[in-house]
Design an enzyme around this catalytic site. Structure first.
Site, mmCIF file in Angstrom:
data_model
loop_
_atom_site.group_PDB
_atom_site.id
_atom_site.type_symbol
_atom_site.label_atom_id
_atom_site.label_comp_id
_atom_site.label_asym_id
_atom_site.label_seq_id
_atom_site.Cartn_x
_atom_site.Cartn_y
_atom_site.Cartn_z
ATOM 1 N N GLY A 119 11.987 9.687 7.581
ATOM 2 C CA GLY A 119 11.621 8.586 8.649
ATOM 3 C C GLY A 119 12.485 7.266 8.493
ATOM 4 O O GLY A 119 12.279 6.412 9.370
ATOM 5 N N ALA A 120 12.989 7.167 7.424
ATOM 6 C CA ALA A 120 13.814 5.922 7.323
ATOM 7 C C ALA A 120 14.897 5.496 8.146
ATOM 8 O O ALA A 120 14.846 4.430 8.789
ATOM 9 C CB ALA A 120 14.515 5.929 5.700
ATOM 10 N N GLY A 121 15.518 6.544 8.813
ATOM 11 C CA GLY A 121 16.521 6.377 9.694
ATOM 12 C C GLY A 121 15.868 6.097 11.138
ATOM 13 O O GLY A 121 16.301 5.291 11.868
ATOM 14 N N ASP A 122 14.581 6.493 11.306
ATOM 15 C CA ASP A 122 13.797 6.297 12.384
ATOM 16 C C ASP A 122 13.351 4.886 12.584
ATOM 17 O O ASP A 122 13.297 4.158 13.436
ATOM 18 C CB ASP A 122 12.736 7.263 12.691
HETATM 19 P P1 ATP Z 1 16.178 10.073 7.638
HETATM 20 O O1 ATP Z 1 16.037 10.429 6.203
HETATM 21 O O2 ATP Z 1 15.018 9.644 8.441
HETATM 22 O O3 ATP Z 1 16.850 11.297 8.292
HETATM 23 P P2 ATP Z 1 18.766 8.804 7.780
HETATM 24 O O4 ATP Z 1 19.470 9.754 6.953
HETATM 25 O O5 ATP Z 1 19.128 8.818 9.130
HETATM 26 O O6 ATP Z 1 17.234 8.974 7.319
HETATM 27 P P3 ATP Z 1 19.190 6.669 5.790
HETATM 28 O O7 ATP Z 1 20.505 6.294 5.525
HETATM 29 O O8 ATP Z 1 18.425 7.575 4.907
HETATM 30 O O9 ATP Z 1 18.971 7.414 7.225
HETATM 31 O O10 ATP Z 1 18.291 5.526 6.033
HETATM 32 C C1 ATP Z 1 18.083 4.323 7.090
HETATM 33 C C2 ATP Z 1 18.381 3.216 6.326
HETATM 34 O O11 ATP Z 1 17.171 2.887 5.633
HETATM 35 C C3 ATP Z 1 19.303 2.773 5.423
HETATM 36 O O12 ATP Z 1 20.648 2.485 6.290
HETATM 37 C C4 ATP Z 1 18.822 1.617 4.464
HETATM 38 O O13 ATP Z 1 18.944 0.651 5.043
HETATM 39 C C5 ATP Z 1 17.378 2.206 4.494
HETATM 40 N N1 ATP Z 1 17.182 2.965 3.296
HETATM 41 C C6 ATP Z 1 17.227 4.385 3.151
HETATM 42 N N2 ATP Z 1 16.959 4.727 1.979
HETATM 43 C C7 ATP Z 1 17.010 3.470 1.198
HETATM 44 C C8 ATP Z 1 16.630 3.314 -0.221
HETATM 45 N N3 ATP Z 1 16.553 4.481 -1.183
HETATM 46 N N4 ATP Z 1 16.806 2.065 -0.791
HETATM 47 C C9 ATP Z 1 16.898 1.089 0.298
HETATM 48 N N5 ATP Z 1 17.157 1.305 1.440
HETATM 49 C C10 ATP Z 1 17.197 2.547 2.078
#
Ligand code: ATP
Length: 324
Positions: free
Chosen positions: A256-259
């Protein structure tokens, strides 16, 4: 005014009660509501924004539960329909000890795949100032046609189109087909967000350098974003590009970080598109989006860990204090 409409799948992830096991080894699972477009809708609402979700659920206990979760989180569910034949989609997902994510999907077909054009709440879609979607809803008919129609209607009425492909390779017939279909709607979007992994997949290159990201640039775009996990994100517009570091947090589960990142971005852009032309303010907005992504990694599951505005501000302020 200022409505974000998010289109696509909402489903239940079943995640092992203990981490680091394969799906076969797991002895118990927890229900974790998810589906990227639904997560984005809830992310927007939790930050105080106006948001609606459009998609289809099974007319079963799980489907009713998911619709209730939307409402409890302040998301308008008047675009949600129910299928009385097919079940709500399920996905079993685990992060194995070797660091690989393992998925098992139950979609044969699931209700989300059966949304038809005729079932779209077009009045709701016409009210969108921002229309957001992924690529999973493009995989099979009839949902594919509904997706394309909804995009067309939103575009006609002047909405800003936001696209996060959210690659789930096992759902596509082949990698080549996934790449082709994901890119087939590239020219429609105003804002596109990809992860580092998706950038490499879509370009076929083993790098996230600017030259590679620029291969995904189109003159039709207003903003291209590449998220880099703990390293933050990169941004590209017609006039400028750069990178924004994220925040140091204790990562528990990145789901959910990306969302959360996308939700934070849309929450602000829906009220003020001028940030897209102003690099200083865009950088501030992306710091905010990074903070929201970072917070989401500190708890298990996607929806329970999406931040509200004050949690996001706290992280931003504590980080500025450390710099001062
Ligand atoms: P998902 O796991 O939801 O598919 P995603 O791969 O689309 O995510 P990520 O790059 O994992 O997206 O995370 C989105 C944003 O969240 C990153 O650009 C960053 O700003 C933040 N983020 C993710 N993981 C971390 C972390 N371990 N520490 C700090 N910030 C993070």
């Amino acid at each position: 005014a200022g409505l974000v409409v998010s289109f696509g799948e909402m489903l239940i992830d079943f995640v092992p009660t203990v981490s680091g096991v394969s799906l076969a080894e797991a002895t118990g699972f927890l229900k974790a509501p998810g589906g990227a477009p639904a997560n984005v809708a809830i992310a927007v609402a939790r930050l105080g924004g106006l948001c609606a979700f459009v998609g289809k659920l099974g007319d079963d206990g799980f489907g009713r539960m998911l619709a209730a979760i939307l409402r409890e989180n302040g998301v308008d569910d008047s675009g949600v329909t129910f299928d009385n034949g097919a079940r709500t989609a399920l996905a079993f997902v685990t992060l194995r000890a070797d660091g690989e994510r393992e998925f098992m999907f139950y979609r044969n077909p699931s209700a989300d795949m059966l949304l038809t054009e005729a079932e779209l709440n077009l009045d709701l879609i016409r009210k969108a100032a921002v229309f957001h979607y992924g690529s999973i809803s493009l995989i099979t008919e009839p949902c594919r046609s509904a997706h394309l129609k909804a995009m067309e209607v939103a575009k006609e009425t002047g909405a800003l189109l936001s696209y996060d492909p959210n690659l789930r390779l096992p759902l596509w017939p082949s990698a080549a087909e996934a790449r082709k279909q994901i890119l087939s709607i590239w020219d429609q979007a105003d804002i596109i967000k990809v992860s580092d992994v998706e950038l490499e997949f879509l370009t076929g290159q083993d790098s996230v350098e600017d030259e590679v990201a620029m291969q995904l640039w189109r003159p039709t775009l207003k903003l291209l974003l590449v998220t880099l996990g703990e390293k933050g994100c990169k941004y590209y517009t017609e006039d400028f590009h750069g990178i924004i570091d994220s925040f140091a947090v204790k990562q528990i589960d990145t789901t959910g970080a990306g969302d959360a990142f996308v939700g934070a971005l849309l929450r602000r852009i829906v009220h003020d598109q001028s940030v897209l032309q102003d690099e200083k303010r865009l950088r501030e907005l992306l710091r905010f989006a990074n903070a929201c992504g970072a917070i989401t990694t500190t708890k298990k599951g996607a929806i329970p860990s999406l931040p509200n505005a004050s949690e996001a501000m706290q992280l931003l302020e504590s980080a500025s204090d450390m710099l001062a």
